[in-house]
Design a protein around this motif. Structure first.
Motif, PDB file in Angstrom:
ATOM      1  N   ILE A   1     -26.997   9.604  -1.507  1.00 27.77           N
ATOM      2  CA  ILE A   1     -26.181  10.585  -2.218  1.00 27.77           C
ATOM      3  C   ILE A   1     -24.869   9.916  -2.599  1.00 27.77           C
ATOM      4  O   ILE A   1     -24.127   9.449  -1.730  1.00 27.77           O
ATOM      5  N   PRO A   2     -24.588   9.858  -3.908  1.00 30.00           N
ATOM      6  CA  PRO A   2     -23.353   9.195  -4.352  1.00 30.00           C
ATOM      7  C   PRO A   2     -22.107   9.907  -3.833  1.00 30.00           C
ATOM      8  O   PRO A   2     -22.129  11.113  -3.577  1.00 30.00           O
ATOM      9  N   LYS A   3     -21.022   9.178  -3.702  1.00 30.79           N
ATOM     10  CA  LYS A   3     -19.749   9.747  -3.283  1.00 30.79           C
ATOM     11  C   LYS A   3     -19.346  10.830  -4.283  1.00 30.79           C
ATOM     12  O   LYS A   3     -19.479  10.648  -5.495  1.00 30.79           O
ATOM     13  N   GLY A   4     -18.900  11.961  -3.779  1.00 31.40           N
ATOM     14  CA  GLY A   4     -18.489  13.058  -4.646  1.00 31.40           C
ATOM     15  C   GLY A   4     -19.622  14.040  -4.937  1.00 31.40           C
ATOM     16  O   GLY A   4     -19.436  14.990  -5.685  1.00 31.40           O
ATOM     17  N   TYR A   5     -20.785  13.824  -4.342  1.00 26.22           N
ATOM     18  CA  TYR A   5     -21.943  14.689  -4.544  1.00 26.22           C
ATOM     19  C   TYR A   5     -22.441  15.195  -3.204  1.00 26.22           C
ATOM     20  O   TYR A   5     -22.115  14.649  -2.151  1.00 26.22           O
ATOM     21  N   LYS A   6     -23.255  16.249  -3.217  1.00 27.40           N
ATOM     22  CA  LYS A   6     -23.849  16.791  -2.000  1.00 27.40           C
ATOM     23  C   LYS A   6     -25.292  17.181  -2.266  1.00 27.40           C
ATOM     24  O   LYS A   6     -25.673  17.458  -3.404  1.00 27.40           O
ATOM     25  N   LYS A   7     -26.086  17.176  -1.202  1.00 31.25           N
ATOM     26  CA  LYS A   7     -27.485  17.561  -1.311  1.00 31.25           C
ATOM     27  C   LYS A   7     -27.595  19.056  -1.025  1.00 31.25           C
ATOM     28  O   LYS A   7     -27.043  19.547  -0.046  1.00 31.25           O
ATOM     29  N   THR A   8     -28.284  19.776  -1.894  1.00 32.82           N
ATOM     30  CA  THR A   8     -28.495  21.209  -1.723  1.00 32.82           C
ATOM     31  C   THR A   8     -29.972  21.515  -1.894  1.00 32.82           C
ATOM     32  O   THR A   8     -30.766  20.623  -2.212  1.00 32.82           O
ATOM     33  N   ALA A   9     -30.330  22.763  -1.727  1.00 29.07           N
ATOM     34  CA  ALA A   9     -31.722  23.189  -1.896  1.00 29.07           C
ATOM     35  C   ALA A   9     -32.209  22.976  -3.328  1.00 29.07           C
ATOM     36  O   ALA A   9     -33.403  22.814  -3.565  1.00 29.07           O
ATOM     37  N   ILE A  10     -31.293  22.958  -4.290  1.00 30.61           N
ATOM     38  CA  ILE A  10     -31.698  22.778  -5.689  1.00 30.61           C
ATOM     39  C   ILE A  10     -31.565  21.341  -6.166  1.00 30.61           C
ATOM     40  O   ILE A  10     -31.878  21.027  -7.296  1.00 30.61           O
ATOM     41  N   GLY A  11     -31.084  20.472  -5.299  1.00 30.95           N
ATOM     42  CA  GLY A  11     -30.958  19.062  -5.656  1.00 30.95           C
ATOM     43  C   GLY A  11     -29.575  18.531  -5.318  1.00 30.95           C
ATOM     44  O   GLY A  11     -28.809  19.161  -4.594  1.00 30.95           O
ATOM     45  N   ILE A  12     -29.261  17.385  -5.853  1.00 33.65           N
ATOM     46  CA  ILE A  12     -27.964  16.747  -5.614  1.00 33.65           C
ATOM     47  C   ILE A  12     -27.014  17.187  -6.725  1.00 33.65           C
ATOM     48  O   ILE A  12     -27.302  17.014  -7.909  1.00 33.65           O
ATOM     49  N   ILE A  13     -25.887  17.778  -6.294  1.00 32.10           N
ATOM     50  CA  ILE A  13     -24.917  18.319  -7.257  1.00 32.10           C
ATOM     51  C   ILE A  13     -23.512  17.855  -6.873  1.00 32.10           C
ATOM     52  O   ILE A  13     -23.279  17.441  -5.747  1.00 32.10           O
ATOM     53  N   PRO A  14     -22.549  17.908  -7.820  1.00 36.06           N
ATOM     54  CA  PRO A  14     -21.169  17.548  -7.484  1.00 36.06           C
ATOM     55  C   PRO A  14     -20.636  18.425  -6.342  1.00 36.06           C
ATOM     56  O   PRO A  14     -20.996  19.596  -6.227  1.00 36.06           O
ATOM     57  N   ILE A  15     -19.785  17.851  -5.513  1.00 35.28           N
ATOM     58  CA  ILE A  15     -19.234  18.564  -4.351  1.00 35.28           C
ATOM     59  C   ILE A  15     -18.552  19.869  -4.748  1.00 35.28           C
ATOM     60  O   ILE A  15     -18.665  20.869  -4.050  1.00 35.28           O
ATOM     61  N   ASP A  16     -17.858  19.882  -5.874  1.00 35.54           N
ATOM     62  CA  ASP A  16     -17.111  21.089  -6.241  1.00 35.54           C
ATOM     63  C   ASP A  16     -17.969  22.151  -6.937  1.00 35.54           C
ATOM     64  O   ASP A  16     -17.456  23.198  -7.326  1.00 35.54           O
ATOM     65  N   TRP A  17     -19.259  21.944  -7.095  1.00 32.99           N
ATOM     66  CA  TRP A  17     -20.164  22.958  -7.636  1.00 32.99           C
ATOM     67  C   TRP A  17     -20.676  23.823  -6.499  1.00 32.99           C
ATOM     68  O   TRP A  17     -20.728  23.400  -5.349  1.00 32.99           O
ATOM     69  N   GLU A  18     -21.089  25.036  -6.829  1.00 29.36           N
ATOM     70  CA  GLU A  18     -21.678  25.940  -5.847  1.00 29.36           C
ATOM     71  C   GLU A  18     -23.065  26.360  -6.309  1.00 29.36           C
ATOM     72  O   GLU A  18     -23.314  26.462  -7.500  1.00 29.36           O
ATOM     73  N   GLU A  19     -23.937  26.616  -5.353  1.00 25.40           N
ATOM     74  CA  GLU A  19     -25.239  27.212  -5.665  1.00 25.40           C
ATOM     75  C   GLU A  19     -25.038  28.716  -5.756  1.00 25.40           C
ATOM     76  O   GLU A  19     -24.416  29.301  -4.875  1.00 25.40           O
ATOM     77  N   LYS A  20     -25.529  29.309  -6.809  1.00 28.01           N
ATOM     78  CA  LYS A  20     -25.444  30.768  -6.954  1.00 28.01           C
ATOM     79  C   LYS A  20     -26.730  31.274  -7.586  1.00 28.01           C
ATOM     80  O   LYS A  20     -27.354  30.583  -8.385  1.00 28.01           O
ATOM     81  N   LYS A  21     -27.102  32.464  -7.231  1.00 31.24           N
ATOM     82  CA  LYS A  21     -28.226  33.126  -7.879  1.00 31.24           C
ATOM     83  C   LYS A  21     -27.715  33.744  -9.170  1.00 31.24           C
ATOM     84  O   LYS A  21     -26.541  34.150  -9.261  1.00 31.24           O
ATOM     85  N   LEU A  22     -28.568  33.806 -10.180  1.00 30.00           N
ATOM     86  CA  LEU A  22     -28.134  34.371 -11.460  1.00 30.00           C
ATOM     87  C   LEU A  22     -27.591  35.780 -11.290  1.00 30.00           C
ATOM     88  O   LEU A  22     -26.619  36.164 -11.928  1.00 30.00           O
ATOM     89  N   GLY A  23     -28.194  36.564 -10.409  1.00 30.26           N
ATOM     90  CA  GLY A  23     -27.741  37.924 -10.176  1.00 30.26           C
ATOM     91  C   GLY A  23     -26.326  37.996  -9.625  1.00 30.26           C
ATOM     92  O   GLY A  23     -25.648  39.006  -9.768  1.00 30.26           O
ATOM     93  N   ASP A  24     -25.853  36.916  -8.989  1.00 28.29           N
ATOM     94  CA  ASP A  24     -24.485  36.870  -8.481  1.00 28.29           C
ATOM     95  C   ASP A  24     -23.476  36.616  -9.596  1.00 28.29           C
ATOM     96  O   ASP A  24     -22.278  36.839  -9.418  1.00 28.29           O
ATOM     97  N   LEU A  25     -23.944  36.129 -10.723  1.00 28.50           N
ATOM     98  CA  LEU A  25     -23.048  35.771 -11.824  1.00 28.50           C
ATOM     99  C   LEU A  25     -22.813  36.905 -12.804  1.00 28.50           C
ATOM    100  O   LEU A  25     -21.830  36.934 -13.523  1.00 28.50           O
TER     101      LEU A  25
END
Length: 63
Positions: free
Chosen positions: A16-40
């Motif tokens: 995982i590159p620096k500045g990224y994190k592993k989530t259930a949906i894949g590797i994303i930038p640290i400052d991104w969040e996982e959200k369900k569409l219904g939450d948006l």
């Protein structure tokens, strides 16, 4: 005698590159969040014909 076969599992180590994190949906930038569409927002269906016609192009939506 058991006639089952097992398929070998391939395990791939991912760095995982620096500045990224592993989530259930894949590797994303640290400052991104996982959200369900219904939450948006609120989504509702319409009576618009949703079938793709031959003369129409597909459009991708990235939020």
């Amino acid at each position: 005698m058991n006639n089952t076969t097992t398929t070998p599992t391939i395990v791939q180590q991912i760095t995982i590159p620096k500045g990224y994190k592993k989530t259930a949906i894949g590797i994303i930038p640290i400052d991104w969040e996982e959200k369900k569409l219904g939450d948006l927002g609120r989504f509702q269906t319409s009576s618009i014909d949703k079938l793709i016609k031959e003369d129409e192009e597909l459009v991708s939506l990235i939020i």
